[in-house]
Write a protein that holds these residues in place. Sequence first.
Motif, PDB file in Angstrom:
ATOM      1  N   TYR A  72       0.629  -0.772   0.361  1.00 32.19           N
ATOM      2  CA  TYR A  72       1.152   0.597   0.508  1.00 32.19           C
ATOM      3  C   TYR A  72       1.192   1.076   1.956  1.00 32.19           C
ATOM      4  CZ  TYR A  72       0.545   1.345  -4.561  1.00 32.19           C
ATOM      5  OH  TYR A  72       0.595   1.277  -5.924  1.00 32.19           O
ATOM      6  N   THR A  73       0.138   0.752   2.701  1.00 28.17           N
ATOM      7  CA  THR A  73       0.053   1.315   4.040  1.00 28.17           C
ATOM      8  C   THR A  73       0.463   0.306   5.121  1.00 28.17           C
ATOM      9  OG1 THR A  73      -2.272   0.740   4.065  1.00 28.17           O
ATOM     10  CG2 THR A  73      -1.742   2.998   3.476  1.00 28.17           C
ATOM     11  N   GLN A  93       1.951   7.345   1.768  1.00 27.81           N
ATOM     12  CA  GLN A  93       2.980   6.331   2.017  1.00 27.81           C
ATOM     13  C   GLN A  93       3.808   6.070   0.754  1.00 27.81           C
ATOM     14  OE1 GLN A  93       4.226   5.054   4.780  1.00 27.81           O
ATOM     15  NE2 GLN A  93       2.800   6.438   5.809  1.00 27.81           N
ATOM     16  N   VAL A 146       6.121  -3.105   5.318  1.00 22.58           N
ATOM     17  CA  VAL A 146       6.482  -3.226   3.901  1.00 22.58           C
ATOM     18  C   VAL A 146       7.032  -1.897   3.392  1.00 22.58           C
ATOM     19  CG1 VAL A 146       5.608  -3.665   1.560  1.00 22.58           C
ATOM     20  CG2 VAL A 146       4.702  -4.973   3.480  1.00 22.58           C
ATOM     21  N   PHE A 147       8.032  -1.962   2.544  1.00 24.41           N
ATOM     22  CA  PHE A 147       8.577  -0.765   1.903  1.00 24.41           C
ATOM     23  C   PHE A 147       8.725  -1.092   0.420  1.00 24.41           C
ATOM     24  CE2 PHE A 147      11.832   2.009   0.281  1.00 24.41           C
ATOM     25  CZ  PHE A 147      11.784   3.165   1.041  1.00 24.41           C
ATOM     26  N   ILE A 148       8.157  -0.242  -0.424  1.00 28.55           N
ATOM     27  CA  ILE A 148       8.244  -0.477  -1.874  1.00 28.55           C
ATOM     28  C   ILE A 148       8.936   0.704  -2.536  1.00 28.55           C
ATOM     29  CG2 ILE A 148       6.981  -0.994  -3.996  1.00 28.55           C
ATOM     30  CD1 ILE A 148       4.569  -1.753  -2.188  1.00 28.55           C
ATOM     31  N   ARG A 149       9.922   0.429  -3.336  1.00 27.38           N
ATOM     32  CA  ARG A 149      10.608   1.493  -4.052  1.00 27.38           C
ATOM     33  C   ARG A 149      10.728   1.119  -5.524  1.00 27.38           C
ATOM     34  NH1 ARG A 149      13.314   6.203  -2.495  1.00 27.38           N
ATOM     35  NH2 ARG A 149      14.395   7.009  -4.317  1.00 27.38           N
ATOM     36  N   SER A 150      10.347   2.043  -6.401  1.00 29.74           N
ATOM     37  CA  SER A 150      10.479   1.836  -7.837  1.00 29.74           C
ATOM     38  C   SER A 150      11.747   2.524  -8.335  1.00 29.74           C
ATOM     39  CB  SER A 150       9.283   2.434  -8.571  1.00 29.74           C
ATOM     40  OG  SER A 150       8.079   2.172  -7.890  1.00 29.74           O
ATOM     41  N   LYS A 160      11.303   5.297   7.535  1.00 22.77           N
ATOM     42  CA  LYS A 160      11.179   5.055   6.094  1.00 22.77           C
ATOM     43  C   LYS A 160      11.616   6.263   5.267  1.00 22.77           C
ATOM     44  CE  LYS A 160       7.790   1.371   6.107  1.00 22.77           C
ATOM     45  NZ  LYS A 160       6.415   0.951   5.849  1.00 22.77           N
ATOM     46  N   ARG A 161      11.414   7.461   5.833  1.00 26.40           N
ATOM     47  CA  ARG A 161      11.832   8.661   5.086  1.00 26.40           C
ATOM     48  C   ARG A 161      13.337   8.669   4.895  1.00 26.40           C
ATOM     49  NH1 ARG A 161       9.118  12.687   9.134  1.00 26.40           N
ATOM     50  NH2 ARG A 161      10.284  11.209  10.379  1.00 26.40           N
ATOM     51  N   ARG A 218      11.400  13.177  -9.866  1.00 26.89           N
ATOM     52  CA  ARG A 218      10.520  12.030  -9.597  1.00 26.89           C
ATOM     53  C   ARG A 218       9.120  12.513  -9.242  1.00 26.89           C
ATOM     54  NH1 ARG A 218      12.707   6.871  -8.548  1.00 26.89           N
ATOM     55  NH2 ARG A 218      11.271   6.450  -6.844  1.00 26.89           N
ATOM     56  N   ILE A 241       6.252   8.945   0.229  1.00 27.08           N
ATOM     57  CA  ILE A 241       7.392   8.877   1.150  1.00 27.08           C
ATOM     58  C   ILE A 241       8.395   7.825   0.681  1.00 27.08           C
ATOM     59  CG2 ILE A 241       8.088   8.137   3.472  1.00 27.08           C
ATOM     60  CD1 ILE A 241       5.483   9.416   4.497  1.00 27.08           C
ATOM     61  N   GLN A 242       7.902   6.620   0.406  1.00 26.89           N
ATOM     62  CA  GLN A 242       8.817   5.526   0.062  1.00 26.89           C
ATOM     63  C   GLN A 242       9.494   5.772  -1.283  1.00 26.89           C
ATOM     64  OE1 GLN A 242       6.689   1.764   0.706  1.00 26.89           O
ATOM     65  NE2 GLN A 242       5.812   2.669   2.557  1.00 26.89           N
ATOM     66  N   GLU A 243       8.794   6.433  -2.183  1.00 28.32           N
ATOM     67  CA  GLU A 243       9.393   6.719  -3.484  1.00 28.32           C
ATOM     68  C   GLU A 243      10.219   8.004  -3.450  1.00 28.32           C
ATOM     69  OE1 GLU A 243       9.428   4.646  -5.797  1.00 28.32           O
ATOM     70  OE2 GLU A 243       7.707   3.312  -5.547  1.00 28.32           O
ATOM     71  N   ASP A 244      10.166   8.722  -2.344  1.00 30.93           N
ATOM     72  CA  ASP A 244      10.917   9.971  -2.162  1.00 30.93           C
ATOM     73  C   ASP A 244      10.764  10.890  -3.376  1.00 30.93           C
ATOM     74  OD1 ASP A 244      12.510  11.792  -0.828  1.00 30.93           O
ATOM     75  OD2 ASP A 244      14.371  11.005  -1.667  1.00 30.93           O
ATOM     76  N   THR A 249      17.541   7.672  -2.853  1.00 28.34           N
ATOM     77  CA  THR A 249      17.638   8.755  -3.840  1.00 28.34           C
ATOM     78  C   THR A 249      19.093   9.214  -3.987  1.00 28.34           C
ATOM     79  OG1 THR A 249      15.441   9.512  -3.215  1.00 28.34           O
ATOM     80  CG2 THR A 249      16.803  11.073  -4.452  1.00 28.34           C
ATOM     81  N   ALA A 289      14.227   6.110   2.270  1.00 30.98           N
ATOM     82  CA  ALA A 289      13.848   6.587   0.939  1.00 30.98           C
ATOM     83  C   ALA A 289      14.833   7.635   0.430  1.00 30.98           C
ATOM     84  CB  ALA A 289      12.434   7.159   0.984  1.00 30.98           C
ATOM     85  N   ARG A 290      15.213   8.561   1.327  1.00 35.38           N
ATOM     86  CA  ARG A 290      16.120   9.621   0.915  1.00 35.38           C
ATOM     87  C   ARG A 290      17.506   9.053   0.580  1.00 35.38           C
ATOM     88  NH1 ARG A 290      15.624  14.815   1.516  1.00 35.38           N
ATOM     89  NH2 ARG A 290      13.611  14.173   0.697  1.00 35.38           N
TER      90      ARG A 290
END
Lengths: 134, 310
Positions: free
Chosen positions: B101-102, A49, B106-110, B12-13, A6, A52-55, B20, B16-17
Amino acid sequence: MTRPIRVLVAKPGLDGHDRGAKVIARALRDAGMEVIYTGLRQTPEQIVQSAIQEDVDVVALSILSGAHNHLLPKVVELLKNEKVYEEMLVIGGGVIPDEDIPGLKESGLAGIFTPGTPTQATIDFIKENLKREL
Amino acid sequence: MNLAEGLMNKDKRAAARLITLIESNDTEAINTLSRLYKHTGGAHVIGITGPPGAGKSTLTDKLAKELRQIGKTVGIIAVDPTSPFTGGSILGDRVRMADLYTDAGVFIRSMGTRGHLGGLSKATLGAVKILDIYGFDYIFIETVGVGQSEVDIVKAADTVIMIMVPGLGDDIQAIKAGIMEIGDLFAINKSDREGADRTKVEIEMMLDYNHSDWRPPVLQIVATENKGVKELLEKIQFHREYLQSSNRLIERRRKNSEIEIIDLVQDSLMKRVLQKDNRTEIEKMAKEVALRKLDPYTVSEDLINKIINY
């Protein structure tokens, strides 16, 4: 099971040209990577940010404005503050004079790719230098 | 970093992990979700779907901003297609959400679909649960641009918003059998364009055939100019209240859980079917079938019996 690499492709700073970023995004996609594109005019905070969120495994920064000596190390610094730098490979590309490259590398950018670099070179570099396992 | 603990502490880390790992089908991450499952169910999960270019990302961005103004936190999962040829993808939904984003709330993940059909990726449900455990008030799932049959979103969301645009004309007819049936709300975006009224009439006419006690509202909006977004949010909240009255929410989630369990059983069975020993067996049998010494029906039935009795 192995997963795709990624990559966050981001454009820090104020220049409005993202052709280079799009070319590299496309090349990385065709190499089987998941490319997260953030859009133009991103602040280092926004980039970090998103990373981090997209790891992501890789943060690829494209910059043409000339502010690279300020903005690229700033991204690295923030990644370090958030304790994610150890896991993310940070690379840069764009119009960057040769004499600036050693300083940028010292600040924590793993590689700098200037115009004319074949996209395959960037792809290989990423695959060989990932900081964490897939 | 202990991921479960991190997630419960709104790191958030960690969220996010975990996403994944869930995407990679990691056993430990699945165990974590299983252990924390009781903490899910608090979020209102909203699906945003519609054809490519209809404005899904832009609308998600605007709705999220409205919610932030009233102090609600928002998780966003944006799904984009993975190339079936290279396995790569460009996930670009974020571009429309840069202002968020900041934002700490809010947390955004694609996510790439990674070969899954249906408009979502296989791990989308898991990612929603992770954001639900984290504690977001609202979770948006933005599907890939859909055509006729990508209806997976209905299994994942409490409320589905179907975004249309004027000028699809007869295409509405073409898609009415599939995705048009799953909208709890219809938003006609880009309604400053010609044909918006006709599109509204066509959708309303189609909905006349619908005999559920929920009549999906049809709103005309211009997402880029924030026109109609507040009204849409009111309707979303109205739908939530409707669901909560007389146990409809539980019933909807029960149905979705049923599908989810069946999907998980299917996945797990397929994994066992296709494990190495069986693959060798299948290859051997295929040869016999090719020579017409065996038939494929008996072979597959025997294989299934062998796995179930195992």
